[in-house]
Design an enzyme around this catalytic site. Structure first.
Site, short mmCIF file in Angstrom:
data_model
loop_
_atom_site.label_atom_id
_atom_site.label_comp_id
_atom_site.label_asym_id
_atom_site.label_seq_id
_atom_site.Cartn_x
_atom_site.Cartn_y
_atom_site.Cartn_z
N GLY A 1 -8.96 4.91 6.53
CA GLY A 1 -10.05 3.96 6.31
C GLY A 1 -10.91 4.52 5.17
O GLY A 1 -11.27 5.70 5.19
N ALA A 2 -11.23 3.65 4.21
CA ALA A 2 -11.84 4.11 2.96
C ALA A 2 -13.10 4.97 3.17
O ALA A 2 -13.17 6.11 2.68
CB ALA A 2 -12.12 2.91 2.06
N ASP B 1 -10.77 -1.28 0.18
CA ASP B 1 -10.59 0.11 -0.26
C ASP B 1 -11.14 0.33 -1.66
O ASP B 1 -11.45 1.46 -2.04
CB ASP B 1 -9.11 0.49 -0.20
CG ASP B 1 -8.70 0.67 1.25
OD1 ASP B 1 -8.48 -0.36 1.94
OD2 ASP B 1 -8.65 1.82 1.72
N ASN C 1 -7.18 -4.05 -0.61
CA ASN C 1 -7.28 -3.78 0.83
C ASN C 1 -5.87 -3.70 1.40
O ASN C 1 -4.87 -3.88 0.68
CB ASN C 1 -8.12 -4.86 1.53
CG ASN C 1 -8.48 -4.47 2.95
OD1 ASN C 1 -8.96 -3.35 3.18
ND2 ASN C 1 -8.24 -5.33 3.92
N LYS C 2 -5.79 -3.42 2.66
CA LYS C 2 -4.51 -3.20 3.35
C LYS C 2 -3.50 -4.30 3.03
O LYS C 2 -3.85 -5.48 2.98
CB LYS C 2 -4.78 -3.11 4.85
CG LYS C 2 -3.59 -2.90 5.73
CD LYS C 2 -2.73 -1.71 5.34
CE LYS C 2 -3.48 -0.40 5.24
NZ LYS C 2 -2.68 0.69 4.62
O1 MRU Z 1 -4.20 2.93 5.04
P1 MRU Z 1 -5.52 2.83 5.72
O2 MRU Z 1 -5.40 2.67 7.21
O3 MRU Z 1 -6.46 3.95 5.32
O4 MRU Z 1 -6.13 1.48 5.15
C1 MRU Z 1 -7.40 1.05 5.60
C2 MRU Z 1 -7.79 -0.28 5.10
O5 MRU Z 1 -7.13 -0.89 4.30
C3 MRU Z 1 -9.10 -0.80 5.55
O6 MRU Z 1 -9.07 -2.20 5.64
C4 MRU Z 1 -10.15 -0.40 4.50
O7 MRU Z 1 -10.10 0.98 4.27
C5 MRU Z 1 -11.52 -0.77 4.91
S1 MRU Z 1 -12.03 0.31 6.23
C6 MRU Z 1 -13.63 0.17 6.55
#
Ligand code: MRU
Length: 355
Positions: free
Chosen positions: A54-55, A240, A250-251
């Site tokens: 998570g970012a 992100d 984002n994801k």
């Molecule tokens: O690969 P990850 O689990 O680190 O990806 C996380 C995401 O894409 C979240 O949607 C993003 O970081 C926002 S978290 C507040």
């Protein structure tokens, strides 16, 4: 405990004064195991292996990684300076490429080193704590602002995990959902499972159950069908990296949700703190998309599901163009239909560019 606090009990990144204690997100939901990091190398490995993810959370963890390394240098009688810590900053920064919060947090830690305070370890500790505290405050503010956009009785769909596990606490998109549920605005939460790492199924569903927020899991491939049914009024996601024109990384899967949302007249909200805004990146085409190991896609829960010898392509983020975003919520305010002009009005290049 008020209703909002009872919907916010999880903390995944804790500095103990000696170690950085991380709730191991690879093991959730069935095992709640904590892992102690003793050095920046431990923290970088934890970020790379998704123990912490998570970012905002990876930025916070990296800041504490710098503190751990500074303490180790001081204990060994070595100088704690911009020069001695630069390799550590570079090592942490290389752990994952897409979330700008990592470079942003390290730039703040580098700023402390450049100022060369008298007690450098103490100053670094204070800065890491501020980064963590500010994130929690930003999330609570964004929760209020985002919930304010939602009409009573709405259904919402979220993606990945953007909650306390992904931040200092409360969450970004999940913070809006927490605040919206507490305010009685949200009648039903849907969470996409988020193949291949299953952040939605494993983490978001665990987090919501722990904080007593009822939710329904859907297969990622059920999202358009759900939107067509009229059950959701908002898709609410985190980010992100948000580029200077509002394009948002984002994801993986976020982009197709945004396309489906526009097609079905469902509103699309991105929720991210200012530390996720990267005004030095012109648009989404300049954002590096992390490619992870094909094995994540070729198996489920460690069990191979695809014929031996098969190949896979595993980009773990995608870019949603700003034109598909109805509202970008940051702690600085709500930007409706973000574009380069209104992004410039809210975020100055100087204060948000990572180094
Ligand atoms: O690969 P990850 O689990 O680190 O990806 C996380 C995401 O894409 C979240 O949607 C993003 O970081 C926002 S978290 C507040």
């Amino acid at each position: 405990m008020n209703l909002l606090d009872s919907h916010d009990t999880i903390r995944a990144v804790v500095y103990t004064g000696e170690t950085l204690r991380l709730l191991d997100q690879r093991r959730l939901p069935f095992e709640e195991i904590h892992l102690d990091c003793h050095s920046a190398v431990d923290v970088a490995e934890a970020i790379r292996n998704l123990v912490v993810r998570g970012a905002p959370a990876i930025g916070i963890a990296a800041a504490w990684g710098v503190v751990l390394e500074a303490r180790n240098l001081a204990a060994a009688g070595q100088a704690v300076s911009a020069q001695t810590l630069e390799p550590v900053l570079a090592h942490l920064n290389a752990a994952r490429p897409t979330a700008v919060n990592l470079a942003w947090a390290l730039a703040r830690m580098r700023g402390v080193l450049v100022r060369a305070p008298q007690d450098t370890v103490m100053a670094l500790t204070t800065e890491a704590q501020s980064i963590q505290d500010e994130d929690l405050a930003a999330n609570r503010r964004m929760g209020q602002l985002g919930a304010g956009l939602i009409s009573a009785g709405s259904g919402v769909l979220t993606h990945c995990n953007t909650g306390s596990l992904a931040t200092a606490g409360f969450g970004t998109a999940l913070g809006v959902i927490r605040a919206g549920v507490a305010a009685g605005k949200i009648a039903q939460v849907y969470a996409g499972e988020t193949r291949p790492w299953l952040q939605g199924a494993r983490l978001t569903m665990w987090e919501l159950a722990r904080d007593r927020i009822p939710a329904k899991l859907i297969a990622d491939s059920a999202a358009a069908h759900l939107m067509k049914s009229g059950a959701v009024q908002w898709v609410i996601v985190g980010a992100d990296r948000v580029a200077a024109n509002g394009d948002t990384a984002n994801k993986i899967g976020t982009y197709q949700l945004a396309i489906a949302a526009r097609h079905h007249g469902v509103k699309f909200m991105v929720v991210a703190p200012a530390s996720t805004v990267d005004m030095a990146t012109l648009d989404g085409s300049h954002i590096e998309i992390e490619l992870r190991d094909a094995t994540e896609l070729l198996s489920v829960a460690g069990k191979r599901t695809v014929i031996e010898g098969a190949e896979a392509w595993n980009p773990v983020f995608d870019i949603t163009p700003a034109s598909l975003i109805d509202a970008l919520v940051t702690e600085c305010g709500v930007i409706e239909q973000p574009d380069a002009r209104c992004m410039r009005e809210v975020f100055s290049l100087a204060s948000h560019a990572p180094t």
